[in-house]
Design an enzyme around this catalytic site. Structure first.
Site, PDB file in Angstrom:
ATOM      1  N   GLY A  20      43.820  53.738  22.098  1.00 14.09           N
ATOM      2  CA  GLY A  20      43.398  52.779  21.080  1.00 14.09           C
ATOM      3  C   GLY A  20      44.443  51.761  20.662  1.00 14.09           C
ATOM      4  N   ASN A  22      44.745  48.759  21.892  1.00 19.70           N
ATOM      5  CA  ASN A  22      44.027  47.477  21.735  1.00 19.70           C
ATOM      6  C   ASN A  22      43.231  47.452  20.443  1.00 19.70           C
ATOM      7  OD1 ASN A  22      44.279  45.469  24.068  1.00 19.70           O
ATOM      8  ND2 ASN A  22      44.037  47.422  25.165  1.00 19.70           N
ATOM      9  N   ILE A  97      30.260  53.634  31.405  1.00 18.33           N
ATOM     10  CA  ILE A  97      29.556  52.413  31.832  1.00 18.33           C
ATOM     11  C   ILE A  97      28.238  52.341  31.070  1.00 18.33           C
ATOM     12  CG2 ILE A  97      28.453  51.244  33.776  1.00 18.33           C
ATOM     13  CD1 ILE A  97      30.636  52.517  35.550  1.00 18.33           C
ATOM     14  N   ASN A 112      35.054  42.794  27.030  1.00 13.47           N
ATOM     15  CA  ASN A 112      35.851  43.902  27.564  1.00 13.47           C
ATOM     16  C   ASN A 112      37.230  43.377  27.944  1.00 13.47           C
ATOM     17  OD1 ASN A 112      36.450  46.502  28.596  1.00 13.47           O
ATOM     18  ND2 ASN A 112      35.955  45.823  30.676  1.00 13.47           N
ATOM     19  N   HIS A 114      40.206  44.182  30.707  1.00 13.29           N
ATOM     20  CA  HIS A 114      40.389  44.913  31.966  1.00 13.29           C
ATOM     21  C   HIS A 114      41.806  44.669  32.489  1.00 13.29           C
ATOM     22  CE1 HIS A 114      39.102  46.935  35.601  1.00 13.29           C
ATOM     23  NE2 HIS A 114      39.743  46.008  36.285  1.00 13.29           N
TER      24      HIS A 114
HETATM   25  C1  GRF Z   1      43.929  49.280  28.705  1.00  6.53           C
HETATM   26  O1  GRF Z   1      44.804  49.086  29.767  1.00  6.53           O
HETATM   27  C2  GRF Z   1      42.612  48.605  29.000  1.00  6.53           C
HETATM   28  O2  GRF Z   1      42.752  47.424  29.708  1.00  6.53           O
HETATM   29  C3  GRF Z   1      41.934  49.623  29.850  1.00  6.53           C
HETATM   30  O3  GRF Z   1      42.267  50.865  29.259  1.00  6.53           O
HETATM   31  C4  GRF Z   1      43.505  50.725  28.563  1.00  6.53           C
HETATM   32  C5  GRF Z   1      43.251  51.129  27.145  1.00  6.53           C
HETATM   33  O4  GRF Z   1      44.395  51.153  26.375  1.00  6.53           O
HETATM   34  N1  GRF Z   1      40.531  49.351  29.988  1.00  6.53           N
HETATM   35  P1  GRF Z   1      44.302  51.400  24.805  1.00  6.53           P
HETATM   36  O5  GRF Z   1      43.408  52.618  24.595  1.00  6.53           O
HETATM   37  O6  GRF Z   1      43.766  50.175  24.168  1.00  6.53           O
HETATM   38  O7  GRF Z   1      45.722  51.685  24.392  1.00  6.53           O
END
Ligand code: GRF
Length: 192
Positions: A20, A22, A97, A112, A114
């Site tokens: 988490g 992000n 998904i 999203n 990625h």
């Molecule tokens: C990130 O690298 C994102 O791009 C990918 O999963 C990871 C999640 O990281 N889809 P976080 O949980 O936000 O630390």
């Protein structure tokens, strides 16, 4: 797409499965007066997701759905989203998904992040594959979600150089830093 009018922020749900970082970063930005979205709901498919701690820390509503029955879980999520008047979904490390019909309900309103330079390296293990192929660059992409995996309209990308001695760990760390830059930037680009 609704725009932020400077008064009423766009009500957003963030979907997570793990750390988490992000999510935490988006919460931090959402506290700024002029940032277009507020984070009103956190959804996880994993009760043990470390990121759920930010729901407690920032007093945001959270709910876990186990996806053992995807149709039922998605139905329940949709009703929760409607009940909370959610207008936008941000996927942030969400490892499930979503079905076509779910995406249809929020058509054009699911984002999203990625960890690759899409359209390269859709799906899982992006860093390992980029290293294996001796790419000079990798990076990250914010895109709209459509019914094809990691294939919706690209909103923003940042490139990251790959060094000779990079491992999955060092590369993913460098890319994650860029993820934390472009996710809020993409939201500003779309909604301001
Ligand atoms: C990130 O690298 C994102 O791009 C990918 O999963 C990871 C999640 O990281 N889809 P976080 O949980 O936000 O630390």
């Amino acid at each position: 797409m609704v725009k932020f009018n400077g008064l009423k922020k766009i009500k957003t749900a963030v979907f997570i499965s793990g750390k988490g970082s992000n999510l935490k970063n988006l919460i931090k930005f959402s506290k700024q007066k002029n940032f277009p979205i507020s984070i009103d709901l956190i959804i996880s498919n994993n009760a043990k997701a470390k990121g759920l701690i930010y729901a407690n820390n920032f007093k945001i509503k959270k709910k876990v759905f186990n996806f053992s029955n995807k149709i039922i879980s998605e139905k329940k999520i949709l009703s929760l989203l409607f009940k909370n008047k959610i207008e936008l979904i941000c996927l942030a490390g969400f490892m499930k998904i979503l079905s076509k019909s779910f995406i249809q309900e929020f058509n054009g309103r699911i984002l999203n992040i990625h960890p690759s330079l899409l359209p390269k390296y859709k799906g899982l293990n992006t860093h390992a594959r980029a290293l294996e192929n001796r790419e000079k660059y990798s990076g990250c992409t914010v895109h709209l979600v459509n019914s094809k995996l990691d294939s919706g309209k690209i909103i923003l990308q940042n490139k990251v150089k790959i060094y000779k001695n990079d491992s999955v760990k060092t590369l993913s760390k460098r890319i994650l830093k860029q993820e934390h830059k472009i996710y809020p930037e993409a939201i500003i680009k779309l909604f301001s």
